[in-house]
Design an enzyme around this catalytic site. Structure first.
Site, PDB file in Angstrom:
ATOM      1  N   HIS A   1      10.261  38.168  60.331  1.00  0.00           N
ATOM      2  CA  HIS A   1       9.242  38.845  61.143  1.00  0.00           C
ATOM      3  C   HIS A   1       7.826  38.590  60.634  1.00  0.00           C
ATOM      4  O   HIS A   1       6.876  39.187  61.115  1.00  0.00           O
ATOM      5  CB  HIS A   1       9.484  40.350  61.176  1.00  0.00           C
ATOM      6  CG  HIS A   1      10.888  40.753  61.497  1.00  0.00           C
ATOM      7  ND1 HIS A   1      11.845  40.971  60.523  1.00  0.00           N
ATOM      8  CD2 HIS A   1      11.527  40.921  62.681  1.00  0.00           C
ATOM      9  CE1 HIS A   1      13.004  41.290  61.086  1.00  0.00           C
ATOM     10  NE2 HIS A   1      12.847  41.256  62.407  1.00  0.00           N
TER      11      HIS A   1
ATOM     12  N   ASP B   1      32.502  25.125  20.728  1.00  0.00           N
ATOM     13  CA  ASP B   1      33.733  24.334  20.794  1.00  0.00           C
ATOM     14  C   ASP B   1      33.526  22.885  20.334  1.00  0.00           C
ATOM     15  O   ASP B   1      33.548  21.955  21.126  1.00  0.00           O
ATOM     16  CB  ASP B   1      34.304  24.362  22.218  1.00  0.00           C
ATOM     17  CG  ASP B   1      35.777  23.983  22.239  1.00  0.00           C
ATOM     18  OD1 ASP B   1      36.166  23.095  21.444  1.00  0.00           O
ATOM     19  OD2 ASP B   1      36.535  24.559  23.032  1.00  0.00           O
TER      20      ASP B   1
ATOM     21  N   HIS C   1      36.875  20.353  20.771  1.00  0.00           N
ATOM     22  CA  HIS C   1      37.288  19.492  21.884  1.00  0.00           C
ATOM     23  C   HIS C   1      36.624  18.116  21.864  1.00  0.00           C
ATOM     24  O   HIS C   1      37.061  17.208  22.555  1.00  0.00           O
ATOM     25  CB  HIS C   1      36.991  20.185  23.227  1.00  0.00           C
ATOM     26  CG  HIS C   1      35.565  20.041  23.697  1.00  0.00           C
ATOM     27  ND1 HIS C   1      34.505  20.619  23.056  1.00  0.00           N
ATOM     28  CD2 HIS C   1      35.034  19.377  24.753  1.00  0.00           C
ATOM     29  CE1 HIS C   1      33.384  20.326  23.701  1.00  0.00           C
ATOM     30  NE2 HIS C   1      33.669  19.569  24.729  1.00  0.00           N
TER      31      HIS C   1
ATOM     32  N   HIS D   1      36.371  14.100  24.717  1.00  0.00           N
ATOM     33  CA  HIS D   1      35.338  13.077  24.921  1.00  0.00           C
ATOM     34  C   HIS D   1      35.643  11.807  24.120  1.00  0.00           C
ATOM     35  O   HIS D   1      34.725  11.048  23.789  1.00  0.00           O
ATOM     36  CB  HIS D   1      33.967  13.620  24.504  1.00  0.00           C
ATOM     37  CG  HIS D   1      33.543  14.847  25.246  1.00  0.00           C
ATOM     38  ND1 HIS D   1      33.446  14.892  26.618  1.00  0.00           N
ATOM     39  CD2 HIS D   1      33.186  16.082  24.815  1.00  0.00           C
ATOM     40  CE1 HIS D   1      33.038  16.112  26.987  1.00  0.00           C
ATOM     41  NE2 HIS D   1      32.893  16.847  25.911  1.00  0.00           N
TER      42      HIS D   1
ATOM     43  N   ASP E   1      34.238  17.466  30.676  1.00  0.00           N
ATOM     44  CA  ASP E   1      34.235  18.927  30.499  1.00  0.00           C
ATOM     45  C   ASP E   1      34.643  19.647  31.773  1.00  0.00           C
ATOM     46  O   ASP E   1      35.405  20.620  31.737  1.00  0.00           O
ATOM     47  CB  ASP E   1      32.839  19.411  30.091  1.00  0.00           C
ATOM     48  CG  ASP E   1      32.527  19.090  28.640  1.00  0.00           C
ATOM     49  OD1 ASP E   1      33.469  19.003  27.833  1.00  0.00           O
ATOM     50  OD2 ASP E   1      31.340  18.937  28.311  1.00  0.00           O
TER      51      ASP E   1
HETATM   52  S1  FES Z   1       9.748  40.333  57.769  1.00  0.00           S
HETATM   53 FE1  FES Z   1      11.545  41.258  58.535  1.00  0.00          FE
HETATM   54  S2  FES Z   1      13.070  40.665  57.128  1.00  0.00           S
HETATM   55 FE2  FES Z   1      11.254  39.864  56.318  1.00  0.00          FE
HETATM   56 FE   LIG Z   2      32.291  18.824  26.059  1.00  0.00          FE
END
Ligand code: FES
Ligand SMILES: [Fe+2]
Length: 448
Positions: A104, A207, A210, A215, A369
């Site tokens: 709005h 970790d 791992h 890797h 990962d």
């Molecule tokens: S102006 Fe109405 S929801 Fe933002």
């Molecule tokens: Fe990793």
């Protein structure tokens, strides 16, 4: 679980019931008890240098706008219009004088104030509509630490510096190493993966286990590129040697090798450039950071998680990671490459490139990962499976090494172990129980 501070976690944090990675009601409680109370990383000052600059980010599932003010300060707001709740800013970053709602047309300043309402005089009863009460909802606290911008919805949360606590000393290794500070590159890369948010937070907290396995192919390649020299975490399978694991109050965790070089040595490209920088700057770094951090931590690989969901790596794969929760079984991974502005341009470029090919959505390490994170979550689809516990008991008996008793936080010697994970789940458990910050902080340095 017997003796548990909260029934899904063993009292010492060494076991977790797998329902915490799956159940919707636990997740909803996390949004309230964890994400609506803790400090969360919402950006980096380098992303919003000028008045009117803004970025959007998340604290849990709450979308926030973080904006640089005219006086240089930083404010954060919930990204929802106060009229009918529509999102007012759809961009990840930009520069503006106002945020205008698409529904709005209500217009908000970058300070959050409601400045314009279409047809205001004609449609609202005189004296009954107070614009000053309808500004965007401000996030309770915003603060920075060495360029990192954090925010929390909880006005009673401790100051950021206390929340970071002992972990700040470790962050300073890379965030306090130069006068110039760090630069993050945004907007972040983003990827959705089917993982509970705690799985990667746990992984980055501690970790190292791992790395040599999950890797392995990339480590082998890096070793080949280094001319066959054994480098990086793959060389640290001796759990007693060459590294530390840390947990601190508030559930943060990190780990470093202690050789002062392996973090740059694992550069996939331009390794020599990085090693030369280290050599040429070692004396300056020791002067700035002290003997231990300057010699043994700077240059070493850092992995860390700042509770709850902000992780980082440095220096060769230098990146800020955010594991934004999207329900119990999904996260949005945000990644910002990071460099030290004090590095020569060539090194900044090399590290940024290195990060892009390793720990971004298309990065080679990230792919390894992600698959593990997803299956560690998705196996819990099975009702009987998720009644089981995960195990984080590794290294319990050698926790809090005498050798490192003087360092901040609780430090365990050796790169491989689960001290940071136990600290992470102990703290998670305290928050989920609903303890107040006063109760949590009462223990001082305690993370138990
Ligand atoms: S102006 Fe109405 S929801 Fe933002
Ligand atoms: Fe990793």
């Amino acid at each position: 679980m017997a003796g548990s501070p909260w029934s899904y976690i063993a009292a010492d944090g060494s076991a977790q019931n797998r329902r915490i990675f799956w159940d919707r009601d636990i997740y909803e409680r996390e949004l309230e008890q964890v994400f609506a109370r803790c400090w969360a990383l919402v950006g980096h000052v380098s992303l919003i240098p000028k008045p009117g600059d803004y970025i959007t980010g998340y604290i849990g599932e709450d979308n926030v706008i973080v904006a640089r003010q005219g006086d240089g300060g930083i404010k954060a707001f919930i990204n929802a219009c106060t009229h009918r709740g529509n999102k007012v800013c759809h961009a990840l970053s930009g520069n503006t004088r106002s945020f205008v709602c698409a529904y709005h047309g209500w217009a908000f300043g970058t300070d959050g104030s409601l400045q314009g309402v279409p047809m205001e005089k004609a449609i609202y009863d005189k004296g009954c509509f107070d614009k000053s009460k309808r500004g965007l909802t401000e996030v309770a606290q915003v603060d920075t630490y060495r360029g990192l911008i954090f925010a929390t919805f909880d006005p009673s949360a401790p100051p950021l510096i206390d929340y970071l606590g002992d972990m700040a000393w470790y962050l300073d290794v890379y965030f306090g190493a130069s006068d110039e500070g760090t630069i993050a590159f945004g907007p972040p890369s983003r990827a959705r993966i089917k993982s509970n948010w705690k799985v990667p937070s746990d992984n980055f907290a501690g970790d190292s286990y791992h790395v040599g396995w999950a890797h392995a192919s990339m480590i082998t390649l890096a070793v080949q590129q280094a001319g066959g020299e054994r480098i990086g975490p793959a060389a640290s399978v001796n759990a007693e040697a060459n590294g530390i694991q840390v947990t601190t109050a508030m559930g943060h965790g990190c780990g470093f090798m202690t050789d002062g070089a392996d973090g740059f040595a694992v550069m996939l490209k331009n390794r020599e450039l990085a090693m030369r920088y280290l050599q040429e700057n070692r004396a300056r770094l020791v002067e700035r950071l002290g003997e231990f951090r300057g010699k043994q931590l700077y240059g070493s690989q850092l992995h860390a998680t700042i509770f709850p969901n902000f992780s980082l790596l440095s220096p060769a794969f230098s990146t800020l990671k955010l594991w934004h929760p999207r329900g119990p079984h999904e996260i949005e991974v945000w990644s910002y490459p990071l460099v030290d502005a004090g590095w020569p341009q060539e090194l900044q470029d090399a590290v940024a490139h290195n990060t892009m090919i390793s720990f971004q959505p298309t990065g080679v390490f990230e792919a390894d990962d992600t698959e593990n994170f997803e299956y560690s979550t998705l196996t819990n689809r099975g009702f009987v499976t998720r009644q089981q516990n995960n195990d984080s008991s590794m290294g319990s008996s050698r926790e809090r090494s005498k050798r490192y008793a003087d360092l901040p936080g609780y430090v365990t010697e050796g790169m491989i172990g689960e001290t940071p994970q136990r600290g992470f789940y102990r703290f998670w458990s305290k928050l989920m129980e609903g303890r107040s910050w006063d109760e949590i902080i009462e223990g001082g340095r305690s993370n138990g």
